[in-house]
Design a protein around this motif. Structure first.
Motif, PDB file in Angstrom:
ATOM      1  N   GLU A 236     202.451  -6.136  38.868  1.00  0.00           N
ATOM      2  CA  GLU A 236     202.940  -7.498  39.198  1.00  0.00           C
ATOM      3  C   GLU A 236     201.808  -8.397  39.800  1.00  0.00           C
ATOM      4  O   GLU A 236     202.157  -9.588  40.354  1.00  0.00           O
ATOM      5  CB  GLU A 236     203.895  -7.394  40.277  1.00  0.00           C
ATOM      6  N   ILE A 237     200.516  -8.107  39.792  1.00  0.00           N
ATOM      7  CA  ILE A 237     199.489  -8.611  40.285  1.00  0.00           C
ATOM      8  C   ILE A 237     198.450  -9.090  39.390  1.00  0.00           C
ATOM      9  O   ILE A 237     198.114  -8.422  38.499  1.00  0.00           O
ATOM     10  CB  ILE A 237     198.648  -7.760  41.315  1.00  0.00           C
ATOM     11  N   LYS A 238     198.044 -10.560  39.415  1.00  0.00           N
ATOM     12  CA  LYS A 238     197.071 -11.144  38.449  1.00  0.00           C
ATOM     13  C   LYS A 238     195.967 -11.147  39.201  1.00  0.00           C
ATOM     14  O   LYS A 238     195.969 -11.854  40.268  1.00  0.00           O
ATOM     15  CB  LYS A 238     197.403 -12.026  37.597  1.00  0.00           C
ATOM     16  N   VAL A 239     194.662 -10.631  39.125  1.00  0.00           N
ATOM     17  CA  VAL A 239     193.659 -11.050  39.682  1.00  0.00           C
ATOM     18  C   VAL A 239     192.367 -11.911  38.967  1.00  0.00           C
ATOM     19  O   VAL A 239     192.095 -11.192  38.007  1.00  0.00           O
ATOM     20  CB  VAL A 239     192.909  -9.751  40.217  1.00  0.00           C
ATOM     21  N   ASP A 240     192.122 -12.869  39.456  1.00  0.00           N
ATOM     22  CA  ASP A 240     190.961 -13.560  38.793  1.00  0.00           C
ATOM     23  C   ASP A 240     189.700 -13.693  39.980  1.00  0.00           C
ATOM     24  O   ASP A 240     189.832 -13.629  40.995  1.00  0.00           O
ATOM     25  CB  ASP A 240     191.319 -15.015  38.696  1.00  0.00           C
ATOM     26  N   ILE A 264     202.947 -12.111  40.602  1.00  0.00           N
ATOM     27  CA  ILE A 264     203.617 -12.700  39.423  1.00  0.00           C
ATOM     28  C   ILE A 264     205.112 -13.021  39.704  1.00  0.00           C
ATOM     29  O   ILE A 264     205.717 -14.204  39.295  1.00  0.00           O
ATOM     30  CB  ILE A 264     203.424 -12.122  38.163  1.00  0.00           C
ATOM     31  N   PRO A 265     205.760 -12.160  40.262  1.00  0.00           N
ATOM     32  CA  PRO A 265     207.413 -12.645  40.410  1.00  0.00           C
ATOM     33  C   PRO A 265     207.683 -13.718  41.337  1.00  0.00           C
ATOM     34  O   PRO A 265     208.578 -14.362  41.208  1.00  0.00           O
ATOM     35  CB  PRO A 265     207.705 -10.999  40.951  1.00  0.00           C
ATOM     36  N   THR A 266     206.925 -13.764  42.396  1.00  0.00           N
ATOM     37  CA  THR A 266     207.041 -14.781  43.347  1.00  0.00           C
ATOM     38  C   THR A 266     206.268 -15.989  43.226  1.00  0.00           C
ATOM     39  O   THR A 266     206.451 -17.104  43.648  1.00  0.00           O
ATOM     40  CB  THR A 266     206.942 -14.549  44.788  1.00  0.00           C
ATOM     41  N   ARG A 292     202.534 -11.886  53.513  1.00  0.00           N
ATOM     42  CA  ARG A 292     203.424 -12.885  53.040  1.00  0.00           C
ATOM     43  C   ARG A 292     204.594 -12.294  52.246  1.00  0.00           C
ATOM     44  O   ARG A 292     205.780 -13.108  52.555  1.00  0.00           O
ATOM     45  CB  ARG A 292     202.585 -14.017  51.725  1.00  0.00           C
ATOM     46  N   LEU A 293     204.447 -11.423  51.354  1.00  0.00           N
ATOM     47  CA  LEU A 293     205.662 -10.742  51.044  1.00  0.00           C
ATOM     48  C   LEU A 293     206.531  -9.970  52.150  1.00  0.00           C
ATOM     49  O   LEU A 293     207.748 -10.049  51.693  1.00  0.00           O
ATOM     50  CB  LEU A 293     205.354  -9.631  49.750  1.00  0.00           C
TER      51      LEU A 293
END
Length: 368
Positions: A236-240, A264-266, A292-293
């Motif tokens: 669920e996590i995209k890291v750049d 990604i979901p939120t 934040r979640l």
């Protein structure tokens, strides 16, 4: 009119008794004993983050207990001082007693406000994000002014802070900044600062010297703790990763150490670039994302409650405080009605009166 010291001292004692009842000194002493035992463990500093949390909580609990003891002793001393002044008919002693009475009223008022911080996350440390809103370069400059205001407030109180991420605007000021206030009850205290702040002044960036209105949004969320169990699957996590940048967009780091983490979901995005390594920035980003979640989860569990962080638009119509430098000088909170005629002092961190009024106002709203 002469001060009725007997009545005033009785009133002080009544206020302190109410505070002590709410504080639950026995529970506070038990908490101090528990934390002292944890702090004495030989492997405490194997986990530095956990160790700092324990020592910070212990110091805060000890300070709270000592504060109550000190105020009780000061009331006793005031009573003795008044008796002495009356017996000897000493005007100077009575003036001293009057001054101490005023000081005690203020100290008890501050402590009384702390007892109003009874929300689920009020005891937590805080993560504060300031974002420039409508108003162009003036708004970016305003965001930087607010950052300094809060950091000066924390500095005055001896509260440790850490800037986690800074996004600089092109011409001046900040697009956004995120920082931690690392002391218990920072969230409960600063959460009343969340909302849209409005600045009215002669713009230093306008060649024609026109008056400009600009906005900045302040978001305050509670810092995640290990007991919260906000698990985020890697899928669920995209890291750049990218290079850190400084004012004006210049690169301040020759390696890709900065991290942008997207849930990604939120669609929640967190950037971190103030730590020295990518691993440190990734850990800091994950911690703020979890915080934040946590807020999102709280909203989902009880949709009737107002969002902890709030829906902050940073534009006309929804401001909670105005800072007016022109045509007159005034800072006014539009919720509580509290105002201060010295904006320079406010921007230098003298915001306790606004915070206390906000906490009392919030409690009144909850009781309605």
């Amino acid at each position: 009119m002469a001060t009725d010291f007997a009545y005033e001292i009785q009133d002080l004692r009544g206020t302190l008794d109410s505070i002590r009842a709410v504080t639950d000194e026995d529970a506070l002493r038990a908490r101090i004993a528990e934390l002292s035992e944890q702090a004495a463990q030989p492997d405490l500093w194997d986990d530095q983050d956990a160790a700092q949390a324990v020592t910070s909580q212990l110091s805060h609990a000890q300070s709270e207990l000592e504060r109550i003891r000190s105020l009780l002793a000061r009331i006793d001393d005031l009573e003795a001082l008044v008796e002495l002044g009356a017996e000897e008919d000493d005007a100077a002693t009575m003036v001293e007693a009057e001054s101490e009475l005023v000081s005690l009223r203020k100290a008890l008022g501050e402590l009384e406000v702390r007892t109003l911080l009874a929300g689920e996350y009020d005891q937590r440390e805080a993560v504060v994000t300031i974002r420039a809103g409508a108003g162009g370069v003036d708004a970016a400059d305003f965001a930087e002014m607010l950052l300094r205001m809060y950091l000066r407030w924390a500095e005055r109180k001896g509260y440790p802070t850490q800037v986690l991420d800074t996004s600089y605007a092109e011409e001046a000021g900040l697009k956004s900044v995120t920082f931690e206030v690392k002391v218990p009850y920072a969230y409960g205290t600063l959460s009343v600062e969340a909302g849209t702040h409005r600045l009215v002044r002669i713009s230093p960036f306008d060649n024609q010297g026109r008056r400009q209105t600009s906005f900045a949004a302040v978001e305050v969320i509670p810092l995640i703790e290990q007991t919260d169990h906000v698990d985020i699957p890697e899928s669920e996590i995209k890291v750049d990763v990218f290079r850190s940048s400084g004012p004006g967009g210049q690169s301040v780091n020759t390696t890709d150490s900065a991290v942008r983490m997207t849930h990604i979901p939120t669609g929640i995005v967190v950037s971190m670039q103030n730590e020295k390594s990518q691993i440190q920035n990734r850990a800091a980003a994950l911690r703020v994302l979890q915080s934040r979640l946590l807020v999102v989860r709280q909203q989902e569990q009880d949709a009737a409650k107002k969002a902890l962080a709030g829906d902050v638009k940073a534009s006309w119509g929804d401001q909670m405080r105005s800072y007016v430098l022109q045509p007159y000088q005034m800072v006014k909170d539009l919720r509580t009605g509290h105002e201060q005629g010295n904006p320079s002092a406010v921007f230098d961190g003298e915001i306790d009166d606004f915070i206390e009024a906000g906490i009392r106002w919030r409690r009144q709203q909850q009781d309605v």
